[in-house]
Scaffold this motif. Structure first.
Motif, PDB file in Angstrom:
ATOM      1  N   ALA A 242     -18.558  28.674   7.710  1.00  0.00           N
ATOM      2  CA  ALA A 242     -18.578  29.563   6.549  1.00  0.00           C
ATOM      3  C   ALA A 242     -20.003  30.051   6.349  1.00  0.00           C
ATOM      4  N   ALA A 243     -20.177  31.358   6.206  1.00  0.00           N
ATOM      5  CA  ALA A 243     -21.507  31.928   6.004  1.00  0.00           C
ATOM      6  C   ALA A 243     -21.959  31.796   4.562  1.00  0.00           C
ATOM      7  N   LEU A 244     -21.015  31.650   3.631  1.00  0.00           N
ATOM      8  CA  LEU A 244     -21.320  31.539   2.208  1.00  0.00           C
ATOM      9  C   LEU A 244     -20.742  30.242   1.662  1.00  0.00           C
ATOM     10  N   PRO A 245     -21.219  29.782   0.501  1.00  0.00           N
ATOM     11  CA  PRO A 245     -20.564  28.646  -0.146  1.00  0.00           C
ATOM     12  C   PRO A 245     -19.071  28.938  -0.311  1.00  0.00           C
ATOM     13  N   SER A 246     -18.239  27.961   0.038  1.00  0.00           N
ATOM     14  CA  SER A 246     -16.801  28.192   0.085  1.00  0.00           C
ATOM     15  C   SER A 246     -16.056  26.969  -0.412  1.00  0.00           C
ATOM     16  N   VAL A 247     -14.740  27.116  -0.497  1.00  0.00           N
ATOM     17  CA  VAL A 247     -13.827  26.021  -0.815  1.00  0.00           C
ATOM     18  C   VAL A 247     -12.808  25.939   0.301  1.00  0.00           C
ATOM     19  N   VAL A 248     -12.552  24.716   0.803  1.00  0.00           N
ATOM     20  CA  VAL A 248     -11.549  24.530   1.836  1.00  0.00           C
ATOM     21  C   VAL A 248     -10.378  23.760   1.245  1.00  0.00           C
ATOM     22  N   ASP A 249      -9.177  24.302   1.406  1.00  0.00           N
ATOM     23  CA  ASP A 249      -7.938  23.639   1.018  1.00  0.00           C
ATOM     24  C   ASP A 249      -7.288  23.078   2.269  1.00  0.00           C
ATOM     25  N   ILE A 250      -6.887  21.796   2.230  1.00  0.00           N
ATOM     26  CA  ILE A 250      -6.300  21.134   3.385  1.00  0.00           C
ATOM     27  C   ILE A 250      -4.804  20.968   3.132  1.00  0.00           C
ATOM     28  N   TYR A 251      -3.996  21.510   4.033  1.00  0.00           N
ATOM     29  CA  TYR A 251      -2.544  21.402   3.956  1.00  0.00           C
ATOM     30  C   TYR A 251      -2.056  20.561   5.131  1.00  0.00           C
ATOM     31  N   VAL A 252      -1.201  19.571   4.856  1.00  0.00           N
ATOM     32  CA  VAL A 252      -0.554  18.777   5.896  1.00  0.00           C
ATOM     33  C   VAL A 252       0.943  19.051   5.812  1.00  0.00           C
ATOM     34  N   ASN A 253       1.477  19.637   6.886  1.00  0.00           N
ATOM     35  CA  ASN A 253       2.893  20.030   6.903  1.00  0.00           C
ATOM     36  C   ASN A 253       3.227  20.892   5.691  1.00  0.00           C
ATOM     37  N   ASP A 254       2.340  21.849   5.406  1.00  0.00           N
ATOM     38  CA  ASP A 254       2.491  22.845   4.340  1.00  0.00           C
ATOM     39  C   ASP A 254       2.389  22.262   2.937  1.00  0.00           C
ATOM     40  N   ALA A 255       1.957  21.018   2.809  1.00  0.00           N
ATOM     41  CA  ALA A 255       1.755  20.410   1.488  1.00  0.00           C
ATOM     42  C   ALA A 255       0.257  20.251   1.246  1.00  0.00           C
ATOM     43  N   ASN A 278       4.633  13.488  14.076  1.00  0.00           N
ATOM     44  CA  ASN A 278       4.167  14.804  14.493  1.00  0.00           C
ATOM     45  C   ASN A 278       3.986  15.691  13.268  1.00  0.00           C
ATOM     46  N   GLY A 279       2.921  16.477  13.269  1.00  0.00           N
ATOM     47  CA  GLY A 279       2.686  17.351  12.128  1.00  0.00           C
ATOM     48  C   GLY A 279       1.642  18.400  12.433  1.00  0.00           C
ATOM     49  N   GLU A 280       1.262  19.119  11.379  1.00  0.00           N
ATOM     50  CA  GLU A 280       0.298  20.206  11.521  1.00  0.00           C
ATOM     51  C   GLU A 280      -0.628  20.205  10.321  1.00  0.00           C
ATOM     52  N   VAL A 281      -1.921  20.387  10.605  1.00  0.00           N
ATOM     53  CA  VAL A 281      -2.934  20.485   9.551  1.00  0.00           C
ATOM     54  C   VAL A 281      -3.453  21.910   9.516  1.00  0.00           C
ATOM     55  N   VAL A 295      -7.673  27.809   9.727  1.00  0.00           N
ATOM     56  CA  VAL A 295      -7.842  26.948  10.901  1.00  0.00           C
ATOM     57  C   VAL A 295      -6.606  26.073  10.997  1.00  0.00           C
ATOM     58  N   ARG A 296      -5.969  26.040  12.166  1.00  0.00           N
ATOM     59  CA  ARG A 296      -4.686  25.330  12.321  1.00  0.00           C
ATOM     60  C   ARG A 296      -4.771  24.395  13.519  1.00  0.00           C
ATOM     61  N   GLN A 297      -4.201  23.174  13.355  1.00  0.00           N
ATOM     62  CA  GLN A 297      -4.174  22.223  14.466  1.00  0.00           C
ATOM     63  C   GLN A 297      -2.983  21.295  14.328  1.00  0.00           C
ATOM     64  N   SER A 298      -2.277  21.075  15.438  1.00  0.00           N
ATOM     65  CA  SER A 298      -1.168  20.124  15.481  1.00  0.00           C
ATOM     66  C   SER A 298      -1.704  18.736  15.822  1.00  0.00           C
ATOM     67  N   TYR A 299      -0.945  17.711  15.456  1.00  0.00           N
ATOM     68  CA  TYR A 299      -1.365  16.340  15.742  1.00  0.00           C
ATOM     69  C   TYR A 299      -0.130  15.466  15.919  1.00  0.00           C
ATOM     70  N   SER A 402       8.943  13.360  13.828  1.00  0.00           N
ATOM     71  CA  SER A 402       8.507  14.672  13.364  1.00  0.00           C
ATOM     72  C   SER A 402       9.351  15.056  12.162  1.00  0.00           C
ATOM     73  N   PRO A 403       8.897  16.048  11.393  1.00  0.00           N
ATOM     74  CA  PRO A 403       9.695  16.471  10.238  1.00  0.00           C
ATOM     75  C   PRO A 403      11.077  16.983  10.611  1.00  0.00           C
ATOM     76  N   ALA A 404      11.264  17.417  11.865  1.00  0.00           N
ATOM     77  CA  ALA A 404      12.547  18.007  12.255  1.00  0.00           C
ATOM     78  C   ALA A 404      13.435  17.060  13.042  1.00  0.00           C
ATOM     79  N   PHE A 405      12.831  16.063  13.727  1.00  0.00           N
ATOM     80  CA  PHE A 405      13.634  15.240  14.631  1.00  0.00           C
ATOM     81  C   PHE A 405      12.836  14.002  15.002  1.00  0.00           C
ATOM     82  N   SER A 406      13.480  12.828  15.013  1.00  0.00           N
ATOM     83  CA  SER A 406      12.812  11.585  15.386  1.00  0.00           C
ATOM     84  C   SER A 406      13.717  10.770  16.294  1.00  0.00           C
ATOM     85  N   PHE A 407      13.116  10.085  17.253  1.00  0.00           N
ATOM     86  CA  PHE A 407      13.888   9.191  18.119  1.00  0.00           C
ATOM     87  C   PHE A 407      12.957   8.120  18.663  1.00  0.00           C
TER      88      PHE A 407
END
Length: 764
Positions: A242-255, A278-281, A295-299, A402-407
């Motif tokens: 970030a070039a300027l002072p900013s705020v970052v919001d962190i979402y895990v699986n859209d929450a 399994n999820g996404e940040v 910024v998006r990343q799976s984990y 994962s949120p959709a399927f587990s085994f």
């Protein structure tokens, strides 16, 4: 208006030349307001040379978090300075009229900011002075046979991070009393190093090729629970800038799980609070101009995995317990066991386990690795040596959630000679064990199925089960669970069950079920209201029909000094009754008191002499103070912050509350004292007159001698005073004079009495 740096240097006010220590160049000092990336800044001292170049000190650049590594340094007035033009990507514009310099600095030139959600400082523990607790639970039963009385007891002594405890059971039936000691141990927690030492009775951790076993001896090992905020799991690392002072919001699986402020420059999120599987940040970076960057990343993460470089271990030595629960002091062969786990990388966790006794020696090695887009893959290999020969065990596992399927799949194979510590003579592990499960969330609930196959040896039967279940939400009415199980082989049986639960508000709910199995069809229905966490009543009434007709009714009462229950049952035309009494006797800082059972950490609250004051723990009503202003708060979370608060509305008007909230962080199973400073402060209204009956002038300064507080008189000589004692001297001062008088407070005057008229006759 804007000009070049050279123009500014030519028009700068003439000043004396300042020689440098390492060059023959001369420099001119300037005081400029420094704006960075259009953000207003503070004035700084900089220098310009004869060529119009500008220099900032290394110290100023460090304060601005601008990296200047590898850049030539010029010494000016004995301090290191850096020429701005040598900083890659930096552009400067100068406003001569306002004496401002505007720097455009690329984000990558700033120092990197680390964004963390982990609590780096575990906080200061609340001191726990020596004390003790004695928990008891008595159960009396009467039915078809003779009446019986059973009891369970625990004696514990605590001091700081140490806890000594012993537990026992006792039973009385037909006139005979039998008592059995269960466990006795001394445990010391090392919070800073996250480890614990236990001497006495305990349970081994188990591990690859082994099973948890009871023993008496010494255990030393890692204990992450003493720092609840410490993150053991590998966490995805996300980078941005970030070039300027900013705020970052962190979402895990859209929450949304959190927000953090960012300084200009690169940043790295090192421990976002993710969930297992399994999820996404997603990181949404919003600068102060409203511009957004994503910024998006799976984990994939799994419980039990360790982040890179983290050790988890347990070392145990002692003697195996025999006939636990039946004999007080029955110990067998000596034993030694150790388990060590290590985070080789954020994806790979390795484990080594070994255990030995004179009869059996076992060692196992294995690990689990996160495979992207697959899941968690594990494998282990163990070998044993005993009188039965040398044997081996091998296992494999695969799991994905994962949120959709587990085994998940698990397989274990044992040779006939494989033995582990604690196995009885002639016993053997199953030749193979296969387990599998699958789960799918749906819009209405979830679906799942599982399978188990175990091939026994010798007289052990083979087991094979297939089960399926579904959870169905029925709007706001409740939840319906349907489950079926099929057992294969000689003991084949099919069972189907439906269970419905419906909340009725508050602590009350209704449930019913239907079940069909080899015994036929049965049905149950129950209505229950759980007792409150603090004081109050609870009940449960249930009825069942099928192979047996049953009815149960139970009442439970929680009080400040114990728990009481009564149960009446009717089963197949036979009547039975139970009475339960439980509680604790404890001492903290020399004070003895009775309480409900103290199974966790607890606190003794002192609210002065104020009775019936509501006490909240983490905004849950947990107790009221007794006639002495005391209350016992059970079930506090050890090593975590617990917020204990007084209800201000329950305090008298004449109290001064310096603080109505205290934060405690107790050790495990220890008691702490929490004292609230709520002294009474006597206030009063009165009318003050001068000799001759004239009222004290309005606006006169009135003060209680010895009390650092001032008051003003109202028209008509009316005065309000607080902080009064039983005997007081009052002074009054105004523009034309001053006087004083004595004031004795009457007994039982109330919180704010009207005391009538007083003459201020003594001149000062």
């Amino acid at each position: 208006m804007w000009s070049s740096l050279s123009a500014l240097a030519m028009t700068a006010a003439a000043t004396s030349a300042i020689p440098v220590l390492d060059t023959s160049e001369t420099f001119t000092p300037l005081v400029m307001a420094l704006n960075i990336n259009s953000m207003p800044g503070e004035p700084v001292i900089m220098f310009t040379d004869s060529a119009g170049a500008f220099y900032l000190s290394r110290e100023t650049l460090a304060e601005l978090r601008i990296r200047a590594g590898g850049v030539k340094v010029t010494t000016i007035e004995g301090a290191p300075y850096v020429q701005l033009e040598q900083l890659s990507g930096v552009n400067a514009r100068v406003d001569n009229a306002s004496q401002k310099i505007e720097l455009s600095v690329p984000a990558e030139l700033f120092e990197t900011t680390t964004v963390s959600f982990q609590q780096d400082d575990p906080g200061v523990m609340t001191p726990a002075r020596p004390g003790f607790l004695f928990n008891y639970e008595l159960l009396g039963q009467y039915g078809a046979g003779p009446a019986t009385l059973n009891g369970a007891f625990e004696l514990g002594i605590f001091s700081g991070a140490s806890f000594v405890q012993t537990t026992a059971t006792a039973s009385w039936a037909g006139g005979g009393l039998e008592a059995t000691r269960l466990d006795s141990s001394w445990t010391v927690d090392d919070r800073d190093r996250m480890r614990s030492l236990s001497v006495g009775d305990s349970i081994t951790r188990g591990g690859i090729g082994g099973l948890p076993l009871r023993y008496g001896g010494i255990r030393f090992g890692r204990n992450f629970e003493v720092q609840p905020g410490f993150v053991t799991l590998p966490m995805p690392s996300l980078n941005g800038s970030a070039a300027l002072p900013s705020v970052v919001d962190i979402y895990v699986n859209d929450a949304l799980v959190g927000s953090r402020d960012l300084k200009p420059g690169p940043f790295q999120v090192v421990d976002a609070p993710i969930v297992s599987g399994n999820g996404e940040v997603n990181l949404v970076v919003r600068d102060m101009l409203g511009r957004e960057t994503l910024v998006r990343q799976s984990y994939y993460n799994a419980p039990g995995q360790l982040r890179a470089g983290l050790h988890d271990y347990s070392y145990e030595i002692g003697f195996l317990r025999r006939d636990y629960g039946r004999k007080s002091f029955a110990y067998g062969a000596p034993m030694l066991a150790t388990t060590h786990r290590y985070g080789v990388s954020d994806r790979l966790t390795g484990e080594v386990h070994a255990e030995a006794s004179p009869d059996v020696q076992t060692v196992g090695v294995g690990g689990s690795v996160v495979v992207p887009d697959v899941g968690l893959v594990g494998a282990s290999l163990a070998g044993s040596h005993s009188d039965g020969g040398t044997g081996g065990q091998i296992s494999f596992s695969l799991e994905r959630r994962s949120p959709a399927f587990s085994f998940g799949l698990l397989s274990e194979f044992n040779t006939s000679e494989y033995r582990s510590l604690g196995m009885t003579e002639g016993a053997a592990r199953p030749s193979k064990t296969l387990q599998a499960f699958i789960g799918v969330p749906t819009d209405f609930g979830s679906l799942g199925a599982s399978y188990l196959l175990r091939d026994g040896r010798g007289d052990d039967p083979n087991l094979e089960f297939l089960s399926a279940n579904a959870s169905i939400r029925i709007g706001r009415l409740g939840t319906l669970n349907v489950a079926g199980r099929k057992a294969f082989g000689a003991a084949g049986e099919t069972a189907v069950e439906m269970f419905f639960s419906m909340p009725l508000g508050g602590r009350t709910d209704f449930s019913s079920s239907l079940r069909h199995d080899g015994a036929g069809l049965s049905a149950t229905a129950a209505l229950q209201e759980d007792p409150p966490f603090g004081e109050g009543w609870g009940y449960r009434a249930s009825a069942a029909t099928g192979q047996f007709d049953r009815f149960n009714g139970r009442l439970q009462l929680n009080t400040r000094f114990g728990e009481f229950g009564a149960e009446l049952s009717y089963v197949d035309e036979r009547l039975g009754a139970r009475i339960l009494v439980g509680g604790a006797i404890a001492s903290v800082e020399g004070d003895l008191f009775a309480s409900r059972k103290l199974d966790e950490s607890f606190a003794v609250v002192d609210a002065g002499d104020h009775a019936n004051v509501r006490i909240y723990a983490d905004n849950h009503l947990v107790a009221r103070t007794n006639e002495n202003g005391r209350a016992i708060i059970p079930a506090l979370r050890p090593y975590e912050e617990n917020i204990i608060r007084l209800e201000l509305a329950d305090l008298p008007l004449d109290t001064v509350v310096l603080s109505s909230e205290e934060v405690v962080r107790p050790y495990a199973r220890s008691g702490v004292a929490v004292t609230f400073d709520v002294p009474r402060e006597q206030s009063a209204l009165m009318r003050v007159v001068l000799p001759g009956g004239k009222p004290l002038p309005a606006g006169a300064s009135v003060q209680i001698v010895g009390v650092d507080r001032g008051f003003l008189s109202a028209p008509g000589g009316q005065v309000y005073l607080s902080g009064l004692q039983s005997r007081n001297v009052i002074e009054a001062r105004w523009e034309d004079g001053a006087c004083r008088f004595a004031l004795d407070m009457p007994d039982a005057s109330g919180p704010q009495p009207e005391l009538g008229e007083f003459m201020c006759a003594t001149a000062i």
